[in-house]
Design a protein around this motif. Structure first.
Motif, mmCIF file in Angstrom:
data_model
loop_
_atom_site.group_PDB
_atom_site.id
_atom_site.type_symbol
_atom_site.label_atom_id
_atom_site.label_comp_id
_atom_site.label_asym_id
_atom_site.label_seq_id
_atom_site.Cartn_x
_atom_site.Cartn_y
_atom_site.Cartn_z
ATOM 1 N N HIS A 63 2.496 9.709 5.686
ATOM 2 C CA HIS A 63 2.433 11.152 5.529
ATOM 3 C C HIS A 63 3.454 11.603 4.489
ATOM 4 C CE1 HIS A 63 -0.313 11.248 8.837
ATOM 5 N NE2 HIS A 63 0.576 10.771 9.669
ATOM 6 N N LEU A 64 4.055 10.641 3.801
ATOM 7 C CA LEU A 64 5.029 10.948 2.751
ATOM 8 C C LEU A 64 4.297 11.275 1.448
ATOM 9 C CD1 LEU A 64 7.437 7.919 3.336
ATOM 10 C CD2 LEU A 64 7.783 10.281 4.088
ATOM 11 N N PRO A 65 4.859 12.127 0.607
ATOM 12 C CA PRO A 65 4.249 12.355 -0.711
ATOM 13 C C PRO A 65 4.576 11.186 -1.636
ATOM 14 C CG PRO A 65 6.187 13.746 -0.432
ATOM 15 C CD PRO A 65 5.984 13.020 0.866
ATOM 16 N N LEU A 66 3.572 10.445 -2.024
ATOM 17 C CA LEU A 66 3.772 9.305 -2.912
ATOM 18 C C LEU A 66 3.951 9.781 -4.350
ATOM 19 C CD1 LEU A 66 0.926 7.052 -1.490
ATOM 20 C CD2 LEU A 66 3.379 6.778 -1.094
ATOM 21 N N LYS A 67 4.692 9.001 -5.139
ATOM 22 C CA LYS A 67 4.893 9.348 -6.546
ATOM 23 C C LYS A 67 3.577 9.233 -7.297
ATOM 24 C CE LYS A 67 9.634 7.698 -6.763
ATOM 25 N NZ LYS A 67 10.521 6.690 -7.325
ATOM 26 N N SER A 68 3.418 10.088 -8.270
ATOM 27 C CA SER A 68 2.234 10.035 -9.117
ATOM 28 C C SER A 68 2.682 10.055 -10.565
ATOM 29 C CB SER A 68 1.328 11.224 -8.833
ATOM 30 O OG SER A 68 0.216 11.213 -9.689
ATOM 31 N N PRO A 69 2.319 9.037 -11.339
ATOM 32 C CA PRO A 69 1.553 7.852 -10.950
ATOM 33 C C PRO A 69 2.443 6.862 -10.196
ATOM 34 C CG PRO A 69 2.153 7.697 -13.266
ATOM 35 C CD PRO A 69 2.643 9.034 -12.777
ATOM 36 N N LEU A 70 1.791 6.012 -9.431
ATOM 37 C CA LEU A 70 2.521 5.015 -8.650
ATOM 38 C C LEU A 70 2.992 3.879 -9.562
ATOM 39 C CD1 LEU A 70 0.247 4.990 -5.530
ATOM 40 C CD2 LEU A 70 2.691 5.471 -5.537
ATOM 41 N N PRO A 71 4.249 3.455 -9.416
ATOM 42 C CA PRO A 71 4.799 2.394 -10.268
ATOM 43 C C PRO A 71 4.380 1.006 -9.775
ATOM 44 C CG PRO A 71 6.472 3.174 -8.756
ATOM 45 C CD PRO A 71 5.252 4.004 -8.503
ATOM 46 N N THR A 72 3.158 0.601 -10.101
ATOM 47 C CA THR A 72 2.657 -0.694 -9.649
ATOM 48 C C THR A 72 1.589 -1.205 -10.599
ATOM 49 O OG1 THR A 72 1.784 -1.909 -7.747
ATOM 50 C CG2 THR A 72 0.872 0.298 -8.160
ATOM 51 N N LYS A 73 1.353 -2.520 -10.548
ATOM 52 C CA LYS A 73 0.277 -3.144 -11.325
ATOM 53 C C LYS A 73 -1.007 -3.239 -10.507
ATOM 54 C CE LYS A 73 3.553 -5.945 -13.900
ATOM 55 N NZ LYS A 73 4.061 -7.291 -14.159
ATOM 56 N N HIS A 74 -0.907 -2.934 -9.227
ATOM 57 C CA HIS A 74 -2.049 -3.025 -8.319
ATOM 58 C C HIS A 74 -3.090 -1.946 -8.589
ATOM 59 C CE1 HIS A 74 -0.763 -5.973 -5.241
ATOM 60 N NE2 HIS A 74 0.461 -5.566 -5.527
ATOM 61 N N GLU A 75 -4.321 -2.264 -8.261
ATOM 62 C CA GLU A 75 -5.346 -1.245 -8.150
ATOM 63 C C GLU A 75 -5.004 -0.476 -6.878
ATOM 64 O OE1 GLU A 75 -10.152 -0.862 -7.381
ATOM 65 O OE2 GLU A 75 -9.301 -2.817 -7.840
ATOM 66 N N VAL A 76 -4.999 0.850 -6.953
ATOM 67 C CA VAL A 76 -4.603 1.675 -5.814
ATOM 68 C C VAL A 76 -5.717 2.670 -5.491
ATOM 69 C CG1 VAL A 76 -2.969 3.413 -4.976
ATOM 70 C CG2 VAL A 76 -2.148 1.513 -6.371
ATOM 71 N N ARG A 77 -5.993 2.797 -4.211
ATOM 72 C CA ARG A 77 -6.923 3.817 -3.718
ATOM 73 C C ARG A 77 -6.199 4.596 -2.628
ATOM 74 N NH1 ARG A 77 -8.911 3.359 -7.877
ATOM 75 N NH2 ARG A 77 -10.844 2.313 -8.363
ATOM 76 N N ILE A 78 -6.484 5.889 -2.568
ATOM 77 C CA ILE A 78 -5.859 6.747 -1.575
ATOM 78 C C ILE A 78 -6.945 7.474 -0.809
ATOM 79 C CG2 ILE A 78 -4.320 8.707 -1.188
ATOM 80 C CD1 ILE A 78 -2.896 7.853 -3.808
ATOM 81 N N ILE A 79 -6.881 7.367 0.509
ATOM 82 C CA ILE A 79 -7.795 8.078 1.387
ATOM 83 C C ILE A 79 -6.975 9.153 2.085
ATOM 84 C CG2 ILE A 79 -9.325 7.922 3.382
ATOM 85 C CD1 ILE A 79 -9.630 4.898 2.647
ATOM 86 N N SER A 80 -7.408 10.393 1.947
ATOM 87 C CA SER A 80 -6.658 11.500 2.528
ATOM 88 C C SER A 80 -7.573 12.308 3.437
ATOM 89 C CB SER A 80 -6.087 12.380 1.412
ATOM 90 O OG SER A 80 -5.263 13.383 1.951
ATOM 91 N N ASN A 81 -7.334 12.197 4.734
ATOM 92 C CA ASN A 81 -8.103 12.995 5.690
ATOM 93 C C ASN A 81 -7.658 14.445 5.615
ATOM 94 O OD1 ASN A 81 -8.999 10.501 6.466
ATOM 95 N ND2 ASN A 81 -8.275 10.625 8.553
ATOM 96 N N ILE A 82 -8.620 15.343 5.715
ATOM 97 C CA ILE A 82 -8.313 16.765 5.749
ATOM 98 C C ILE A 82 -8.955 17.340 7.000
ATOM 99 C CG2 ILE A 82 -8.593 18.984 4.593
ATOM 100 C CD1 ILE A 82 -8.748 17.413 1.949
ATOM 101 N N ARG A 83 -8.176 18.064 7.754
ATOM 102 C CA ARG A 83 -8.634 18.691 8.990
ATOM 103 C C ARG A 83 -8.269 20.168 8.933
ATOM 104 N NH1 ARG A 83 -6.352 16.734 14.921
ATOM 105 N NH2 ARG A 83 -7.668 18.073 16.220
#
Length: 126
Positions: A63-83
């Motif tokens: 639930h933390l705000p991640l840095k954008s862009p993320l400092p990584t070489k990985h392929e990254v996907r983010i799933i964000s539930n909204i209620r």
């Protein structure tokens, strides 16, 4: 690959996290971490700095705000539930035995984190 289940609390993120892990495991992927950590900060750092391996995925709930862009070489996907925040607020108040003022404060933070993820991660956000 790194998959983050990120965003507002009380929106079904633990359920989503478990489903995502199960999908990858059913496809023969190695899913890290093996056990859900109490705190995710160290795990996030470990994942971002790790070497990419074929058919290995870090699945991290935060639930933390991640840095954008993320400092990584990985392929990254983010799933964000909204209620609906009114419902999430009530859930928070019941779960935490919180009063109305605490619930409203939590609801405002839920809206902020949802807006943050929606505005910062564009194509990488589901």
């Amino acid at each position: 690959m790194i998959v983050f289940v990120a965003g507002m609390p009380r929106a079904g993120s633990m359920w989503t996290y478990n489903v995502v892990r199960s999908i990858f495991e059913s496809r023969g992927w190695s899913v890290l971490p093996k056990d859900v950590p109490v705190g995710e900060r160290a795990l996030i750092k470990e994942a971002l700095l790790s070497e990419q391996k074929e058919k290995q995925v870090y699945c991290i709930k935060t639930h933390l705000p991640l840095k954008s862009p993320l400092p990584t070489k990985h392929e990254v996907r983010i799933i964000s539930n909204i209620r609906d925040v009114r419902d999430a607020c009530l859930s928070f108040m019941r779960f935490m035995h919180a009063d109305y003022e605490s619930g409203v404060h939590a609801m405002m933070n839920m809206m902020k984190i949802t807006d943050y993820y929606s505005s910062q991660f564009g194509e990488d956000l589901l």
